[in-house]
Design a protein around this motif. Structure first.
Motif, PDB file in Angstrom:
ATOM      1  N   ILE A 343       0.787  -1.192   0.033  1.00 23.72           N
ATOM      2  CA  ILE A 343       0.181  -0.065  -0.032  1.00 23.72           C
ATOM      3  C   ILE A 343       0.865   1.164   0.052  1.00 23.72           C
ATOM      4  O   ILE A 343       2.053   1.224   0.611  1.00 23.72           O
ATOM      5  N   SER A 344       0.560   2.160  -0.780  1.00 23.48           N
ATOM      6  CA  SER A 344       1.065   3.559  -0.573  1.00 23.48           C
ATOM      7  C   SER A 344       0.361   4.524   0.020  1.00 23.48           C
ATOM      8  O   SER A 344      -1.036   4.331  -0.318  1.00 23.48           O
ATOM      9  N   CYS A 377       8.249  -1.291   6.159  1.00 25.57           N
ATOM     10  CA  CYS A 377       7.420   0.133   5.840  1.00 25.57           C
ATOM     11  C   CYS A 377       8.796   1.046   5.448  1.00 25.57           C
ATOM     12  O   CYS A 377      10.061   0.826   5.884  1.00 25.57           O
ATOM     13  N   LEU A 378       8.680   1.952   4.332  1.00 27.23           N
ATOM     14  CA  LEU A 378       9.609   2.880   3.978  1.00 27.23           C
ATOM     15  C   LEU A 378       9.046   4.187   3.719  1.00 27.23           C
ATOM     16  O   LEU A 378       7.835   4.479   3.085  1.00 27.23           O
ATOM     17  N   HIS A 379       9.855   5.134   3.991  1.00 26.67           N
ATOM     18  CA  HIS A 379       9.775   6.609   3.439  1.00 26.67           C
ATOM     19  C   HIS A 379      10.665   7.137   2.488  1.00 26.67           C
ATOM     20  O   HIS A 379      11.662   7.294   2.873  1.00 26.67           O
ATOM     21  N   ARG A 404       5.456   3.932   1.614  1.00 28.84           N
ATOM     22  CA  ARG A 404       5.086   2.607   1.113  1.00 28.84           C
ATOM     23  C   ARG A 404       5.290   1.452   2.401  1.00 28.84           C
ATOM     24  O   ARG A 404       6.173   1.129   3.101  1.00 28.84           O
ATOM     25  N   LEU A 405       3.858   0.845   2.613  1.00 25.60           N
ATOM     26  CA  LEU A 405       3.580  -0.231   3.508  1.00 25.60           C
ATOM     27  C   LEU A 405       3.544  -1.257   3.097  1.00 25.60           C
ATOM     28  O   LEU A 405       2.727  -1.800   2.049  1.00 25.60           O
ATOM     29  N   SER A 406       4.373  -2.513   3.312  1.00 27.75           N
ATOM     30  CA  SER A 406       4.189  -3.875   2.721  1.00 27.75           C
ATOM     31  C   SER A 406       3.701  -4.576   3.889  1.00 27.75           C
ATOM     32  O   SER A 406       4.360  -5.067   4.795  1.00 27.75           O
ATOM     33  N   CYS A 407       2.299  -5.164   3.795  1.00 25.66           N
ATOM     34  CA  CYS A 407       1.673  -5.836   4.865  1.00 25.66           C
ATOM     35  C   CYS A 407       1.973  -7.354   4.785  1.00 25.66           C
ATOM     36  O   CYS A 407       2.143  -8.016   3.874  1.00 25.66           O
TER      37      CYS A 407
END
Length: 426
Positions: A343-344, A377-379, A404-407
């Motif tokens: 998800i972004s 997670c990454l910013h 950017r969130l990788s669930c």
């Protein structure tokens, strides 16, 4: 017998004979013994199948590649050392200095740099088009020397969904194959060959492995593109190869095997971007649970995207499973059972709010990785793109507020609780 993907993930690629190991063995050997020079000579002439040096091919790697070919519905496949190597080989197998390739502009940043910088230095030209381009705009990008079209099922990290059928139609009208990177969707959620794609690539490092244990890539051929209709465009496949005593790949191996055989016999032989047997073994373990993991990744992402969409401190959310998302309708066509777990989103307050949020995440670890069993997670503005100004970030499509969130596979309620407490501190 046609088998469902859950069965293929367990059974495909390796069928032990009586008394042989049930699990795929790790052939951790660089070389293989033969009784006579004549026997080995047949391998070097591509007159017999077998193994003589693991830089070209290895039984463990081939078994896992065969499984991925079955999952995608292809006829042949090969493993590579990374997803980058797979993207490079997939194009370089049919394009060389003086040739041209059309690519979607919404692709993984590493792939963009590979194409736009490194492969340009090798003399291969690229034209980048919007993933939302019309047929007319796509047609305008082609040149007489165009050899392929490239795109991603779900773009990383833009999360655009590609209209595969449209891109395939235009590619075929110009007599070239469509190459699709199917990393984020995996064959569990989309099989691009069923929509007209000809070659599929993967970074197996992501969902296929699923546990951040081994870097790898894969190329799968549909066996459907008729190279022989365009012998002048694809001479490497349709004319004799002097480095293998004049073998013509399409004649010797047919449409089902020519592309992958050439890629192995030439590119892997000379460049050696081989996946290790140990890494292939880890990959196979990941593949066995892939369908079940993808369901959980997608279920978690859907719940979290809906939570974010309803939170008053969230400015925007991008996830194609949300009604109203720009790519929702395309996702219903190509990805009806789910897309991926990435998800972004952006928080009100922009870069500053994002930085506060990132400092307070607990379950989601800060990583450059995605598509893993653990949430990460990454910013980008603070990490991978920190050298850019806010204006440059906007121009690149990676806003200063983008997170950017990788669930992962954790319980969705626990992830939502963690997200909520981190957002509340903004």
């Amino acid at each position: 017998m046609n088998q469902n993907i859950e069965t293929l993930c367990i059974q495909a690629g390796y069928s032990p004979k009586n008394g042989e190991p049930r699990q795929i063995p790790i052939y951790q050997s660089t070389t293989f013994k033969y009784a006579t020079s004549e026997d080995m000579g047949k391998l070097f002439d591509l007159e017999a199948s077998g193994y003589f040096y693991s830089r070209l091919a290895n039984p463990t790697c081939d078994a896992v590649a065969a499984k991925i070919a079955a999952l995608e519905g292809g006829t042949a496949a090969m493993l590579t050392s990374s997803g980058q190597a797979a993207s490079f080989f997939a194009i370089f197998n049919i394009a060389s200095a003086g040739d041209h390739v059309v690519s979607s502009s919404a692709i993984y940043g590493g792939s963009f740099n590979l194409f736009n910088v490194t492969m340009r230095r090798m003399g291969i030209d690229f034209t980048f088009v919007s993933p939302d381009a019309t047929e007319e705009e796509l047609n305008a990008a082609f040149k007489p020397n165009t050899k392929a079209v490239f795109g991603e099922t779900i773009a990383n990290p833009a999360l655009n969904v590609l209209d595969i059928e449209k891109f395939a139609k235009v590619a075929h009208a110009h007599g070239v194959p469509l190459i699709i990177d199917n990393t984020f969707a995996t064959p569990v959620n989309c099989r691009p060959f069923e929509w007209g794609a000809d070659i599929v690539t993967h970074s197996t490092t992501k969902y296929m492995d699923g546990h951040a244990s081994a870097v790898g890539g894969c190329i799968v051929d549909s066996g459907k593109f008729d190279w022989t209709k365009y012998p002048d465009k694809f001479p490497g496949l349709c004319t004799p190869d002097d480095s293998y005593h004049g073998v013509t790949y399409t004649e010797r191996f047919g449409l089902e095997g020519a592309y992958i055989t050439k890629c192995t016999a030439q590119l892997m032989r000379d460049l050696g971007c081989v996946q290790s047997p140990q890494s292939a073994y880890y990959l196979n373990l990941g593949l066995e649970s892939l369908p079940f993991r993808m369901r959980q990744h997608c279920a978690n992402a859907q719940k979290i995207a809906e939570f974010l969409q309803s939170n008053e401190k969230v400015a925007w959310v991008k996830y194609c499973g949300l009604k109203g998302d720009k790519y929702y309708e395309l996702a219903q066509k190509y990805l009806p059972n789910g897309s991926c777990g990435v998800i972004s989103f952006g928080l009100k307050g922009g870069r500053t709010a994002a930085e506060v949020f990132m400092k307070n995440m607990q379950l989601g670890s800060i990583e450059t990785h995605v598509a893993d069993s653990r949430t990460c997670c990454l910013h980008p503005a603070s990490a991978t793109h920190r050298q850019m100004t806010d204006e440059q970030l906007e121009a690149a499509g990676v806003g200063a507020d983008l997170i950017r969130l990788s669930c992962g596979l954790e319980n969705a309620e626990d992830l939502i609780a963690d997200l909520k407490q981190a957002i509340d501190k903004v």
